[in-house]
Design an enzyme around this catalytic site. Sequence first.
Site, PDB file in Angstrom:
ATOM      1  N   SER A 132       0.336  -9.213   6.801  1.00  0.00           N
ATOM      2  CA  SER A 132       0.525  -8.391   5.592  1.00  0.00           C
ATOM      3  C   SER A 132       0.981  -6.995   5.996  1.00  0.00           C
ATOM      4  CB  SER A 132      -0.803  -8.225   4.847  1.00  0.00           C
ATOM      5  OG  SER A 132      -1.284  -9.452   4.385  1.00  0.00           O
ATOM      6  N   LEU A 164      11.316 -10.119   6.943  1.00  0.00           N
ATOM      7  CA  LEU A 164      12.236 -10.979   6.185  1.00  0.00           C
ATOM      8  C   LEU A 164      12.510 -10.387   4.813  1.00  0.00           C
ATOM      9  CD1 LEU A 164      10.716 -12.656   3.675  1.00  0.00           C
ATOM     10  CD2 LEU A 164       9.725 -13.881   5.556  1.00  0.00           C
ATOM     11  N   ALA A 165      13.686 -10.671   4.277  1.00  0.00           N
ATOM     12  CA  ALA A 165      13.995 -10.309   2.894  1.00  0.00           C
ATOM     13  C   ALA A 165      14.043 -11.589   2.086  1.00  0.00           C
ATOM     14  CB  ALA A 165      15.335  -9.571   2.822  1.00  0.00           C
ATOM     15  N   LYS A 217       6.551  -0.697  10.031  1.00  0.00           N
ATOM     16  CA  LYS A 217       6.841  -1.542   8.867  1.00  0.00           C
ATOM     17  C   LYS A 217       7.041  -0.671   7.622  1.00  0.00           C
ATOM     18  CE  LYS A 217       7.329  -4.756   5.985  1.00  0.00           C
ATOM     19  NZ  LYS A 217       8.555  -5.529   5.864  1.00  0.00           N
ATOM     20  N   ASN A 221      10.824  -0.079   5.570  1.00  0.00           N
ATOM     21  CA  ASN A 221      11.054  -0.249   4.135  1.00  0.00           C
ATOM     22  C   ASN A 221      11.437   1.068   3.476  1.00  0.00           C
ATOM     23  OD1 ASN A 221      10.786  -2.966   4.053  1.00  0.00           O
ATOM     24  ND2 ASN A 221       8.792  -3.021   3.055  1.00  0.00           N
ATOM     25  N   CYS A 273       7.814  -4.928  -2.613  1.00  0.00           N
ATOM     26  CA  CYS A 273       7.402  -4.099  -1.474  1.00  0.00           C
ATOM     27  C   CYS A 273       7.947  -2.674  -1.405  1.00  0.00           C
ATOM     28  CB  CYS A 273       7.723  -4.827  -0.185  1.00  0.00           C
ATOM     29  SG  CYS A 273       6.658  -6.274   0.001  1.00  0.00           S
ATOM     30  N   PHE A 274       9.220  -2.449  -1.724  1.00  0.00           N
ATOM     31  CA  PHE A 274       9.767  -1.108  -1.481  1.00  0.00           C
ATOM     32  C   PHE A 274       8.918  -0.022  -2.162  1.00  0.00           C
ATOM     33  CE2 PHE A 274      14.503  -2.205  -0.469  1.00  0.00           C
ATOM     34  CZ  PHE A 274      14.112  -2.610   0.790  1.00  0.00           C
ATOM     35  N   ARG A 439      25.168  -4.622 -11.510  1.00  0.00           N
ATOM     36  CA  ARG A 439      25.284  -5.029 -10.108  1.00  0.00           C
ATOM     37  C   ARG A 439      26.707  -4.925  -9.582  1.00  0.00           C
ATOM     38  NH1 ARG A 439      20.501  -5.531  -7.380  1.00  0.00           N
ATOM     39  NH2 ARG A 439      18.911  -6.353  -8.750  1.00  0.00           N
TER      40      ARG A 439
HETATM   41  N1  LIG Z   1       7.449 -10.722  -0.199  1.00  0.00           N
HETATM   42  C1  LIG Z   1       8.102 -10.304   0.856  1.00  0.00           C
HETATM   43  O1  LIG Z   1       9.312 -10.484   0.952  1.00  0.00           O
HETATM   44  C2  LIG Z   1       7.415  -9.605   1.972  1.00  0.00           C
HETATM   45  C3  LIG Z   1       6.071  -9.276   1.904  1.00  0.00           C
HETATM   46  N2  LIG Z   1       5.457  -8.629   2.958  1.00  0.00           N
HETATM   47  C4  LIG Z   1       4.017  -8.355   2.917  1.00  0.00           C
HETATM   48  O2  LIG Z   1       3.322  -9.583   3.122  1.00  0.00           O
HETATM   49  C5  LIG Z   1       2.112  -9.613   2.374  1.00  0.00           C
HETATM   50  C6  LIG Z   1       2.085 -10.843   1.491  1.00  0.00           C
HETATM   51  O3  LIG Z   1       3.153 -10.756   0.559  1.00  0.00           O
HETATM   52  P1  LIG Z   1       3.601 -12.000  -0.315  1.00  0.00           P
HETATM   53  O4  LIG Z   1       3.618 -13.212   0.536  1.00  0.00           O
HETATM   54  O5  LIG Z   1       4.825 -11.583  -1.028  1.00  0.00           O
HETATM   55  O6  LIG Z   1       2.367 -12.105  -1.349  1.00  0.00           O
HETATM   56  P2  LIG Z   1       2.027 -13.290  -2.346  1.00  0.00           P
HETATM   57  O7  LIG Z   1       1.292 -12.666  -3.466  1.00  0.00           O
HETATM   58  O8  LIG Z   1       3.232 -14.111  -2.608  1.00  0.00           O
HETATM   59  O9  LIG Z   1       1.011 -14.210  -1.511  1.00  0.00           O
HETATM   60  C7  LIG Z   1      -0.269 -13.810  -1.128  1.00  0.00           C
HETATM   61  C8  LIG Z   1      -1.216 -15.013  -1.239  1.00  0.00           C
HETATM   62  O10 LIG Z   1      -2.478 -14.650  -0.663  1.00  0.00           O
HETATM   63  C9  LIG Z   1      -3.493 -15.355  -1.382  1.00  0.00           C
HETATM   64  N3  LIG Z   1      -4.801 -14.725  -1.155  1.00  0.00           N
HETATM   65  C10 LIG Z   1      -5.220 -13.495  -1.531  1.00  0.00           C
HETATM   66  N4  LIG Z   1      -6.468 -13.262  -1.093  1.00  0.00           N
HETATM   67  C11 LIG Z   1      -6.861 -14.372  -0.418  1.00  0.00           C
HETATM   68  C12 LIG Z   1      -8.038 -14.724   0.282  1.00  0.00           C
HETATM   69  N5  LIG Z   1      -9.071 -13.872   0.373  1.00  0.00           N
HETATM   70  N6  LIG Z   1      -8.108 -15.944   0.851  1.00  0.00           N
HETATM   71  C13 LIG Z   1      -7.067 -16.810   0.766  1.00  0.00           C
HETATM   72  N7  LIG Z   1      -5.909 -16.510   0.132  1.00  0.00           N
HETATM   73  C14 LIG Z   1      -5.807 -15.308  -0.453  1.00  0.00           C
HETATM   74  C15 LIG Z   1      -3.023 -15.274  -2.819  1.00  0.00           C
HETATM   75  O11 LIG Z   1      -3.650 -16.275  -3.607  1.00  0.00           O
HETATM   76  C16 LIG Z   1      -1.503 -15.472  -2.664  1.00  0.00           C
HETATM   77  O12 LIG Z   1      -1.115 -16.815  -2.829  1.00  0.00           O
HETATM   78  C17 LIG Z   1       2.069  -8.292   1.624  1.00  0.00           C
HETATM   79  O13 LIG Z   1       1.302  -7.377   2.377  1.00  0.00           O
HETATM   80  C18 LIG Z   1       3.505  -7.843   1.590  1.00  0.00           C
HETATM   81  O14 LIG Z   1       3.612  -6.438   1.545  1.00  0.00           O
HETATM   82  C19 LIG Z   1       6.146  -8.338   4.090  1.00  0.00           C
HETATM   83  C20 LIG Z   1       7.456  -8.661   4.231  1.00  0.00           C
HETATM   84  C21 LIG Z   1       8.198  -9.324   3.186  1.00  0.00           C
HETATM   85  O1  LIG Z   2       8.613  -5.817   3.108  1.00  0.00           O
HETATM   86  C1  LIG Z   2       9.281  -6.517   2.370  1.00  0.00           C
HETATM   87  O2  LIG Z   2       8.839  -7.079   1.352  1.00  0.00           O
HETATM   88  C2  LIG Z   2      10.744  -6.717   2.577  1.00  0.00           C
HETATM   89  O3  LIG Z   2      11.400  -5.779   1.669  1.00  0.00           O
HETATM   90  C3  LIG Z   2      12.798  -5.876   1.669  1.00  0.00           C
HETATM   91  O4  LIG Z   2      13.207  -7.183   1.293  1.00  0.00           O
HETATM   92  P1  LIG Z   2      13.293  -7.677  -0.219  1.00  0.00           P
HETATM   93  O5  LIG Z   2      12.578  -6.707  -1.087  1.00  0.00           O
HETATM   94  O6  LIG Z   2      12.869  -9.088  -0.231  1.00  0.00           O
HETATM   95  O7  LIG Z   2      14.859  -7.674  -0.568  1.00  0.00           O
HETATM   96  P2  LIG Z   2      16.034  -6.610  -0.295  1.00  0.00           P
HETATM   97  O8  LIG Z   2      17.236  -7.353   0.076  1.00  0.00           O
HETATM   98  O9  LIG Z   2      15.599  -5.529   0.610  1.00  0.00           O
HETATM   99  O10 LIG Z   2      16.280  -6.004  -1.747  1.00  0.00           O
HETATM  100  C4  LIG Z   2      15.335  -5.127  -2.356  1.00  0.00           C
HETATM  101  C5  LIG Z   2      15.928  -4.569  -3.636  1.00  0.00           C
HETATM  102  O11 LIG Z   2      16.965  -3.645  -3.347  1.00  0.00           O
HETATM  103  C6  LIG Z   2      18.136  -3.981  -4.060  1.00  0.00           C
HETATM  104  N1  LIG Z   2      19.307  -3.580  -3.255  1.00  0.00           N
HETATM  105  C7  LIG Z   2      19.449  -4.008  -1.991  1.00  0.00           C
HETATM  106  C8  LIG Z   2      20.526  -3.615  -1.234  1.00  0.00           C
HETATM  107  C9  LIG Z   2      21.482  -2.761  -1.769  1.00  0.00           C
HETATM  108  O12 LIG Z   2      22.487  -2.359  -1.134  1.00  0.00           O
HETATM  109  N2  LIG Z   2      21.330  -2.351  -3.049  1.00  0.00           N
HETATM  110  C10 LIG Z   2      20.253  -2.728  -3.812  1.00  0.00           C
HETATM  111  O13 LIG Z   2      20.125  -2.308  -4.975  1.00  0.00           O
HETATM  112  C11 LIG Z   2      18.027  -5.478  -4.278  1.00  0.00           C
HETATM  113  O14 LIG Z   2      18.818  -5.911  -5.335  1.00  0.00           O
HETATM  114  C12 LIG Z   2      16.550  -5.625  -4.556  1.00  0.00           C
HETATM  115  O15 LIG Z   2      16.250  -5.323  -5.889  1.00  0.00           O
HETATM  116  C13 LIG Z   2      13.334  -5.600   3.064  1.00  0.00           C
HETATM  117  O16 LIG Z   2      14.751  -5.767   3.077  1.00  0.00           O
HETATM  118  C14 LIG Z   2      12.700  -6.552   4.080  1.00  0.00           C
HETATM  119  O17 LIG Z   2      13.134  -6.208   5.382  1.00  0.00           O
HETATM  120  C15 LIG Z   2      11.186  -6.431   3.996  1.00  0.00           C
HETATM  121  O18 LIG Z   2      10.557  -7.335   4.873  1.00  0.00           O
END
Ligand SMILES: NC(=O)C1=CN([C@@H]2O[C@H](COP(=O)(O)OP(=O)(O)OC[C@H]3O[C@@H](n4cnc5c(N)ncnc54)[C@H](O)[C@@H]3O)[C@@H](O)[C@H]2O)C=CC1
Ligand SMILES: O=C(O)[C@H]1O[C@H](OP(=O)(O)OP(=O)(O)OC[C@H]2O[C@@H](n3ccc(=O)[nH]c3=O)[C@H](O)[C@@H]2O)[C@H](O)[C@@H](O)[C@@H]1O
Length: 459
Positions: A132, A164-165, A217, A221, A273-274, A439
């Site tokens: 996380s 990952l995005a 991290k 972001n 996340c952002f 967009r």
């Molecule tokens: N969504 C993304 O693209 C990215 C997210 N992150 C980070 O990764 C973390 C997770 O994000 P997401 O996967 O998007 O969240 P999500 O909300 O999709 O998934 C989290 C899951 O954890 C479960 N959960 C919560 N508390 C729990 C517990 N005590 N025991 C078992 N399960 C539990 C929830 O039920 C949920 O299914 C966050 O900290 C986020 O900032 C990092 C990079 C990319």
């Molecule tokens: O920590 C996270 O959750 C992730 O947040 C972003 O990934 P994500 O939010 O999935 O997608 P992005 O491609 O970054 O887009 C974020 C937002 O910015 C917008 N965006 C992106 C790029 C751009 O040039 N302009 C713009 O408006 C997208 O449409 C979207 O709404 C980061 O790119 C990942 O590296 C990071 O792991």
Amino acid sequence: MKITKICCIGAGYVGGPTMAVIAKKNPNIKVTIVDINEERIAAWNDEDLSKLPIYEPGLAEIVAETRGKNLFFSTAIDETIKESEMIFISVNTPTKTYGKGKGMAADLKYVELCARNIAEVSTTDKIVVEKSTLPVRTAQAIKSILHNTGKDVKFEILSNPEFLAEGTAIQDLLNPDRVLIGGESGDAIESLANVYGSWVPQERILRTNVWSSELSKLTANAFLAQRISSINAISELCEHTEANVDEVAKAIGMDSRIGPKFLNASIGFGGSCFQKDILNLVYIARSYNLNAVADYWEQVIILNDHQKRRFSDNLISTLYNTVSGKKIAMLGWAFKKDTNDTRESAAIYVADHLLNEQANIAVYDPKVNNKKVQADLNYLNTRSEEENNDLVKSYSDPYETSKDAHAIAIMTEWDEFKTYDWEKIYNQMKKPAFIFDGRNILNKEEMTKIGFEYSSIGK
Ligand SMILES: NC(=O)C1=CN([C@@H]2O[C@H](COP(=O)(O)OP(=O)(O)OC[C@H]3O[C@@H](n4cnc5c(N)ncnc54)[C@H](O)[C@@H]3O)[C@@H](O)[C@H]2O)C=CC1
Ligand SMILES: O=C(O)[C@H]1O[C@H](OP(=O)(O)OP(=O)(O)OC[C@H]2O[C@@H](n3ccc(=O)[nH]c3=O)[C@H](O)[C@@H]2O)[C@H](O)[C@@H](O)[C@@H]1O
């Protein structure tokens, strides 16, 4: 430590795809993803792969290949923790909605619950991996919980943030720019590096101290979001000066020091996340009394809110200062293309502004259903659920969505929007027929030739 069994707590947008790829690339490791959400686990286990809880290109194929072999989805949290040598914590860390730090700090209650759960049930040594996104120095809190169990069990804590995005998660995971591992123990770091080493070249696996890893991290972001706010700020200036933001982006992006990526002007960034991570960064800076630092990063969010607001303001003023009773077709609801995730999507806020002006909204998104659209609006608590239900309708066909509409607002850059029969859409709309392309995906000349009043961002 030799890793034979991995447990990942949290079967979400990060846990699901990340573990699926780890399982695919490490057939000798048993990977089990656990979650308290039974419905989500059942969806991950569904025979019908189109029912997986997350839409991500390429994910279903990997799940099909690994599920039931060395990838498992389960609600048996305690048993899975117990049997695993390595435990990833990949639960949500949303912005706090109560108490100290409300609206700014990350809510760490789910992470803490995981740490306590691990502490309680473990009977053998474990490597605990923070996947996380966490505030800098969180590992300290996890360590303190895990090191005070009174048991003879050793825990090593690593920080391994995910970059990952969504929409490109599988490609990002298969071919990451870098994998970051922060830790104190060389052995633990190398155990995790070996897991990634089955497909990631060693030179792309970066080892740092825990605090640098946690802070990197948030910083990554913040920098990415800052680029979007920077180009969006310029987009507004373009609109007043006859400069074209696409041309400006291309011109500056060719400078190798600036680079061409992440310079698409838009309706404003969304996603889970952002905003959350920048608010968290701002909160941390303020907690150290670093107000200039906090103000600097906060501006990225202020500009993003401004960009969303000015999109809806422009739409309303162009429609002769009223959208009351007018049908506005919104194409796209997800925060970006190729995902079903709508968290913090700009569409939600634009819809909310338009609903305050009594617009009727018709939504079409290839991967988002009406239940989700309603839930997103209800979460804002701006009006009653009945009103949202009356004023907002979702459709499964873009032509139905835009029939009799006064305007179309493009909220997400789904590729299919470019392929529509825009002449057909024009013919069935109210005239003048307006398009607000949030967009910049359509061609202005073509749209104008058809007869649309077309406006986009920064041109
Ligand atoms: N969504 C993304 O693209 C990215 C997210 N992150 C980070 O990764 C973390 C997770 O994000 P997401 O996967 O998007 O969240 P999500 O909300 O999709 O998934 C989290 C899951 O954890 C479960 N959960 C919560 N508390 C729990 C517990 N005590 N025991 C078992 N399960 C539990 C929830 O039920 C949920 O299914 C966050 O900290 C986020 O900032 C990092 C990079 C990319
Ligand atoms: O920590 C996270 O959750 C992730 O947040 C972003 O990934 P994500 O939010 O999935 O997608 P992005 O491609 O970054 O887009 C974020 C937002 O910015 C917008 N965006 C992106 C790029 C751009 O040039 N302009 C713009 O408006 C997208 O449409 C979207 O709404 C980061 O790119 C990942 O590296 C990071 O792991």
